[in-house]
Design a protein around this motif. Structure first.
Motif, short mmCIF file in Angstrom:
data_model
loop_
_atom_site.label_atom_id
_atom_site.label_comp_id
_atom_site.label_asym_id
_atom_site.label_seq_id
_atom_site.Cartn_x
_atom_site.Cartn_y
_atom_site.Cartn_z
N GLU A 146 -53.66 -51.33 -55.81
CA GLU A 146 -52.39 -51.10 -55.12
C GLU A 146 -51.34 -52.13 -55.54
O GLU A 146 -50.17 -51.79 -55.75
N ALA A 147 -51.75 -53.38 -55.67
CA ALA A 147 -50.80 -54.42 -56.09
C ALA A 147 -50.32 -54.19 -57.52
O ALA A 147 -49.14 -54.37 -57.84
N GLU A 188 -63.56 -53.41 -52.06
CA GLU A 188 -62.34 -53.53 -51.27
C GLU A 188 -61.27 -54.32 -52.02
O GLU A 188 -60.09 -53.95 -52.03
N LEU A 189 -61.73 -55.40 -52.68
CA LEU A 189 -60.78 -56.20 -53.46
C LEU A 189 -60.20 -55.38 -54.62
O LEU A 189 -59.02 -55.54 -54.98
N GLY A 215 -59.64 -52.15 -54.62
CA GLY A 215 -58.60 -51.28 -54.07
C GLY A 215 -57.30 -52.01 -53.87
O GLY A 215 -56.21 -51.50 -54.18
N GLU A 216 -57.39 -53.25 -53.33
CA GLU A 216 -56.16 -54.04 -53.13
C GLU A 216 -55.51 -54.39 -54.46
O GLU A 216 -54.28 -54.37 -54.60
N ALA A 217 -56.34 -54.72 -55.45
CA ALA A 217 -55.79 -55.08 -56.76
C ALA A 217 -55.10 -53.90 -57.41
O ALA A 217 -54.05 -54.05 -58.07
N ARG A 264 -58.27 -44.98 -49.73
CA ARG A 264 -56.93 -45.41 -50.17
C ARG A 264 -56.19 -44.29 -50.89
O ARG A 264 -55.21 -44.55 -51.59
N ASP A 309 -54.67 -57.64 -63.29
CA ASP A 309 -55.41 -58.48 -62.35
C ASP A 309 -56.89 -58.44 -62.75
O ASP A 309 -57.26 -57.71 -63.68
#
Length: 466
Positions: free
Chosen positions: A118-119, A111-112, A114-116, A25, A99
């Motif tokens: 970015e959000a 993976e979660l 990384g998404e957190a 990412r 988060d």
């Protein structure tokens, strides 16, 4: 440029796994093994987001989270916990975490995470953009308020042409002497123009006609009669709005009170007239000085020297008047200037006595020229031509009946014997006439053997007004 993520966790192996997962990412992960190390790294700057584990040596992530949020510009924090107790997650969110992510044995949380991250970063960008937009809006609103509301000097209006009602704000109503509540509800145009200055109505109507005939913008200056007397100057500007068929339906714009500007323009016009008058008088005086000086039998070099000295005296008087905004000059200052020039710095050569009397512009120029002639003659032929001589200059204010007067005396002492000149030159004529013409002054120039004397008796009001 890769995002810099700080992972605060005492499990170095787990941090390496997370760093490998986030590399895809475009994130570079730094590791801090405890809360103190993490806080020190955040304080150095350059960290975009923080992943914070719940279990840390000697303390919990909640303790560190509170200290991170207390920093001046904290990065967003994603709280990481292996406990399924949702109370921990709720406490983290209440403490300011962006988060939270639950660890799992299979490692899906990486993976979660990384998404957190970015959000959270996207949310932070939105927050900053919103804050900057609000700051720009506040600054813009402040400028608008200063422009539109400063001292109530501007009013806006919207004329509904179909209903023939002009809707206006309170400032506009105040300027046009219309009831503010009636203006807010809409009042006919006649209610606003009833107090127009009669002389300005034709120009206002002509500007309206040009606008309705197709002009791009309405612009007109006119006066509004005020209930307490006097007028206010108004600059009105607006635009005509037409419907799809070309029919005029609205006429909106703003009116600005330009009274101060108009008064300033009038003062400037009067000053320019006064300046032209004074320049004309000064040029006439310069012309007379030149013509009279050159009329004698002096050589060109002698005449040039005399003219230059007289013009210098005139220029010095001008400088003194400019210091008083061309309204007045001090008699004492004029005399002291003559003493410095012709006494060559020797205070004993001039003995002055008298109160400070203010003279008007014309009187000041005349006195300056008279003092120059007297000083020049004294230096060449009179008391100042010998080391023993001096000049006594005194003046006083006298109450002669109802008219205060100035009594002035120039007396030369200790110079060579004086004789009455066989002919009267320009200097003598200037001394005798410059103050008597138009001022009602009595001037007497005498030549007793002991030294030249000049006496002046003049009404103070004429000397101050001229």
């Amino acid at each position: 440029m890769a995002l810099r993520i700080l992972y605060i966790d005492d499990d170095a192996g787990l941090v390496r796994l997370v760093a490998r997962a986030l590399r895809a990412r475009d994130c570079a992960v730094e590791h801090a093994a405890d809360g103190s190390a993490g806080l020190a790294r955040i304080a150095e700057g350059g960290i975009d987001a923080v992943a914070l584990d719940h279990h840390l040596p000697g303390e919990t992530g909640l303790d560190i989270l509170a200290r991170i949020r207390a920093l001046p510009a904290p990065p967003p924090v994603i709280y990481v916990t292996g406990s399924d107790d949702l109370r921990i997650a709720v406490a983290a969110l209440k403490a300011g975490a962006a988060d939270y992510v639950l660890k799992d044995v299979a490692g899906h949380f990486r993976e979660l995470l990384g998404e957190a991250i970015e959000a959270a970063l996207a949310q932070e960008r939105l927050r900053r953009d919103k804050a900057e937009a609000e700051q720009r809006l506040a600054a813009s609103q402040e400028r608008l308020n200063l422009a539109l509301g400063a001292a109530g000097m501007i009013g806006t209006w919207d004329w509904d042409l179909v209903a023939d009602l002009v809707y206006a704000d309170a400032n506009f109503a105040r300027i046009y002497t219309v009831d503010p509540e009636a203006a807010a509800r809409g009042a006919p145009l006649a209610a606003y123009i009833k107090n127009f200055h009669p002389d300005d109505v034709p120009a206002f109507q002509a500007a309206l006609d040009r606008t309705f005939a197709g002009a791009d913008e309405f612009s007109c200056e006119y006066r509004i009669l005020q209930p307490e007397g006097g007028v206010r100057w108004i600059l009105a500007r607006g635009r005509l709005v037409r419907d799809g068929t070309g029919r005029p339906v609205r006429f909106a714009g703003a009116s600005v009170d330009i009274t101060d500007r108009k008064l300033a323009e009038e003062r400037q016009r009067l000053l320019m007239l006064e300046l032209a008058h004074r320049v004309k008088n000064t040029l006439t005086l310069v012309q007379a000085i030149c013509l009279q000086t050159l009329r004698g039998d002096a050589t060109l070099a002698e005449a040039r020297e005399v003219v230059t000295a007289r013009l210098l005296a005139l220029a010095q008087a001008h400088d003194l008047l400019l210091q008083g905004s061309w309204s007045e000059a001090s008699l004492r200052t004029l005399v002291e200037g003559t003493a410095r020039l012709h006494g060559h710095g020797d205070a004993a050569r001039f003995r002055l006595s008298g109160p400070d009397v203010m003279l008007g512009p014309k009187s000041a120029l005349s006195v300056a020229l008279v003092l120059h002639e007297l000083g020049t003659n004294a230096a060449k032929y009179g008391a100042l031509s010998t080391p023993e001589g001096h000049v006594a200059v005194g003046w006083e204010q006298l109450a002669n009946g109802a008219e205060p007067r100035l009594s002035f005396r120039w007396e030369e002492v200790g110079g060579p014997p004086v004789r009455t000149p066989s002919r009267r030159g320009f200097g003598s004529r200037l001394i005798e006439r410059s103050l008597s013409d138009g001022l009602g002054a009595q001037v007497r120039l005498a030549y007793p053997p002991t030294g030249v004397t000049l006496t002046l008796d003049a009404p103070l009001e004429a000397l101050r007004a001229s």
